[in-house]
Design an enzyme around this catalytic site. Sequence first.
Site, mmCIF file in Angstrom:
data_model
loop_
_atom_site.group_PDB
_atom_site.id
_atom_site.type_symbol
_atom_site.label_atom_id
_atom_site.label_comp_id
_atom_site.label_asym_id
_atom_site.label_seq_id
_atom_site.Cartn_x
_atom_site.Cartn_y
_atom_site.Cartn_z
ATOM 1 N N HIS A 140 0.827 -1.218 0.000
ATOM 2 C CA HIS A 140 0.000 0.000 0.000
ATOM 3 C C HIS A 140 0.862 1.270 0.000
ATOM 4 O O HIS A 140 0.816 2.084 -0.920
ATOM 5 C CB HIS A 140 -0.882 0.030 1.250
ATOM 6 C CG HIS A 140 -1.744 -1.169 1.454
ATOM 7 N ND1 HIS A 140 -2.853 -1.426 0.688
ATOM 8 C CD2 HIS A 140 -1.680 -2.178 2.364
ATOM 9 C CE1 HIS A 140 -3.445 -2.536 1.126
ATOM 10 N NE2 HIS A 140 -2.739 -3.008 2.131
HETATM 11 C C1 BDR Z 1 -3.069 0.855 5.317
HETATM 12 O O1 BDR Z 1 -3.279 0.451 6.668
HETATM 13 C C2 BDR Z 1 -2.094 -0.074 7.206
HETATM 14 O O2 BDR Z 1 -2.310 -1.371 7.659
HETATM 15 C C3 BDR Z 1 -1.038 -0.021 6.136
HETATM 16 O O3 BDR Z 1 0.187 0.425 6.682
HETATM 17 C C4 BDR Z 1 -1.575 0.967 5.130
HETATM 18 O O4 BDR Z 1 -1.164 2.275 5.424
HETATM 19 C C5 BDR Z 1 -3.759 -0.126 4.392
HETATM 20 O O5 BDR Z 1 -5.128 -0.152 4.644
#
Ligand code: BDR
Length: 308
Positions: free
Chosen positions: A242
């Site tokens: 992500h």
């Molecule tokens: C986001 O939430 C966190 O778990 C990850 O770091 C990312 O920023 C994904 O939904």
Amino acid sequence: MTPRSIIIDTDPGQDDALAILLALAAPELDVIAITTVAGNVPQPLVTINSLGLVALADREDIPVYRGCERPLLRTLVTAEYVHGPTGVDGATLPVNSVGVAEGHAVDHIISVCLDAPAASVTLCPLGPLTNIGMAIAKEPSIIPKIREIVWMGGAFDEPGNTTPAAEFNAYVDPHAAHIVFTSGIPVTVFPLDVTHKALMLPRHVEALADYGTAPAVAAAGMIRFYEVYDIDKYDLPGAPLHDPCVIAYLIDESLFSGQQHHVVVDTTNEETIGRTTESTGTAPNATVMTEIDAERFFDLVTTRIGNL
Ligand code: BDR
Ligand code: CA
């Protein structure tokens, strides 16, 4: 070309960790500071992890500021079920000999922006938007100094990953997200719709580990831990990277494409709180990314972190 000035606001998190390493490996970017926010794991872990990551990259010159302990209005929700109890399970990070910078992250964001020329600072939030929302609320005169906010968060056509309606970063602090989307600052959003296409496959992880350097081995170890949750939950062939999408975009915009929309964040309905939607008939306030050139993205992530 003059490197672009950025502040990374983060809650490491293994994917945050790779984003930070990628930024520290990028001559295109000038990382002015790292500011931390409670999210994937609470404070002080996100701060300790950020300090360890700059030490891992041999960049202890980059200051790390401790930020908000909890969201603006809601109770903090964390995600150890994805990231492990430390937030960066899968690697042991070195101790940072400089330690945390003096002062609060929100005040540092404000002071950097106030001292900067108009439209010159790029904020890169990789977690809940608490620090950024607080900075805007505390000192709105920073708004014209901010060139762009590039955020990983939200889910549009894709279901949420924390509730059926909401992605984690939007869910944890929807009120801060509301402040950001109504601020008038240009926002570029990397929602689950695009980050679920940024899958780090086993061959990418192996290619990274093969560099054999401390950052590459640590990054590969973190992904091997972190991938388990998404592979099990979504039956994916790899881990969605992500947060590195935000940094990759700042290095090479041509990796992504999207559309302009007016984004609204649900702050009222308990069942759908944190849901991001595109409202029609209103002037756009954000660019929402939807497509990625995944092979070129992984070449960038692997070669840059591998050569750090
Ligand atoms: C986001 O939430 C966190 O778990 C990850 O770091 C990312 O920023 C994904 O939904
Ligand atoms: Ca994050």
